[in-house]
Design a protein around this motif. Sequence first.
Motif, PDB file in Angstrom:
ATOM      1  N   ALA A 152       0.860  -1.205  -0.138  1.00  0.00           N
ATOM      2  CA  ALA A 152       0.215   0.052  -0.117  1.00  0.00           C
ATOM      3  C   ALA A 152       0.845   1.351   0.097  1.00  0.00           C
ATOM      4  O   ALA A 152       0.552   2.194  -0.671  1.00  0.00           O
ATOM      5  CB  ALA A 152      -0.952  -0.014   1.011  1.00  0.00           C
ATOM      6  N   ALA A 153       1.932   1.215   0.763  1.00  0.00           N
ATOM      7  CA  ALA A 153       2.893   2.284   0.942  1.00  0.00           C
ATOM      8  C   ALA A 153       3.618   2.617  -0.605  1.00  0.00           C
ATOM      9  O   ALA A 153       3.948   3.726  -0.956  1.00  0.00           O
ATOM     10  CB  ALA A 153       3.875   2.070   1.757  1.00  0.00           C
ATOM     11  N   ALA A 154       3.869   1.323  -1.166  1.00  0.00           N
ATOM     12  CA  ALA A 154       4.551   1.509  -2.557  1.00  0.00           C
ATOM     13  C   ALA A 154       3.651   2.045  -3.645  1.00  0.00           C
ATOM     14  O   ALA A 154       4.005   3.151  -4.389  1.00  0.00           O
ATOM     15  CB  ALA A 154       5.247   0.351  -2.805  1.00  0.00           C
ATOM     16  N   ALA A 155       2.382   1.720  -3.568  1.00  0.00           N
ATOM     17  CA  ALA A 155       1.351   2.159  -4.402  1.00  0.00           C
ATOM     18  C   ALA A 155       1.016   3.565  -4.157  1.00  0.00           C
ATOM     19  O   ALA A 155       0.760   4.315  -5.221  1.00  0.00           O
ATOM     20  CB  ALA A 155       0.020   1.273  -4.307  1.00  0.00           C
ATOM     21  N   SER A 156       0.889   4.088  -2.825  1.00  0.00           N
ATOM     22  CA  SER A 156       0.796   5.558  -2.508  1.00  0.00           C
ATOM     23  C   SER A 156       1.745   6.253  -3.020  1.00  0.00           C
ATOM     24  O   SER A 156       1.553   7.260  -3.569  1.00  0.00           O
ATOM     25  CB  SER A 156       0.612   5.300  -1.134  1.00  0.00           C
ATOM     26  OG  SER A 156       0.463   6.780  -1.023  1.00  0.00           O
ATOM     27  N   ALA A 157       3.187   5.827  -2.792  1.00  0.00           N
ATOM     28  CA  ALA A 157       4.283   6.558  -3.257  1.00  0.00           C
ATOM     29  C   ALA A 157       4.369   6.732  -4.857  1.00  0.00           C
ATOM     30  O   ALA A 157       4.722   7.685  -5.247  1.00  0.00           O
ATOM     31  CB  ALA A 157       5.585   5.955  -2.861  1.00  0.00           C
ATOM     32  N   SER A 158       3.934   5.459  -5.582  1.00  0.00           N
ATOM     33  CA  SER A 158       3.881   5.499  -7.148  1.00  0.00           C
ATOM     34  C   SER A 158       2.815   6.565  -7.300  1.00  0.00           C
ATOM     35  O   SER A 158       2.974   7.242  -8.296  1.00  0.00           O
ATOM     36  CB  SER A 158       3.591   3.871  -7.414  1.00  0.00           C
ATOM     37  OG  SER A 158       3.528   4.164  -8.699  1.00  0.00           O
ATOM     38  N   SER A 159       1.717   6.592  -7.054  1.00  0.00           N
ATOM     39  CA  SER A 159       0.569   7.391  -7.477  1.00  0.00           C
ATOM     40  C   SER A 159       0.932   8.784  -7.149  1.00  0.00           C
ATOM     41  O   SER A 159       0.557   9.658  -8.027  1.00  0.00           O
ATOM     42  CB  SER A 159      -0.872   7.077  -6.924  1.00  0.00           C
ATOM     43  OG  SER A 159      -0.593   7.238  -5.392  1.00  0.00           O
ATOM     44  N   ALA A 160       1.629   9.051  -5.900  1.00  0.00           N
ATOM     45  CA  ALA A 160       1.930  10.476  -6.102  1.00  0.00           C
ATOM     46  C   ALA A 160       3.132  11.140  -6.656  1.00  0.00           C
ATOM     47  O   ALA A 160       2.959  12.228  -7.123  1.00  0.00           O
ATOM     48  CB  ALA A 160       2.575  10.641  -4.355  1.00  0.00           C
TER      49      ALA A 160
END
Length: 115
Positions: free
Chosen positions: A78-86
Amino acid sequence: PTQNKGLCTLCDVNVWVVASSGLEIKWCKGCKNFRPWAAFGDKGLATKCVRCRERQREKYAAQKEEKERQKAARNAAAAAASASSASSASTKSGSKGRGTTTSMGRGIMPAAAAR
């Protein structure tokens, strides 16, 4: 319960004495068999012998550890997906492919670039 191999609920909690030998036995719900009362250790009124309680303790600890590992993996994903979308959102809102730098997206260029 129906899992007592034909032993009634009242009988599975009692301590039995074998008449011929004087051995005290008790039903273990883990082994699903009669065990010497001494096998229940300090907890003589327990429903499982020491060996089954230890096995259950290890099983629970492994299950809890696996659950924690899965939770950590989900949080990392979830953190990786959040960082990727940001990061993709910041590149999309950059220059928008116009080639010139604008001020706040209004098409106002600096004086040096206008000449």
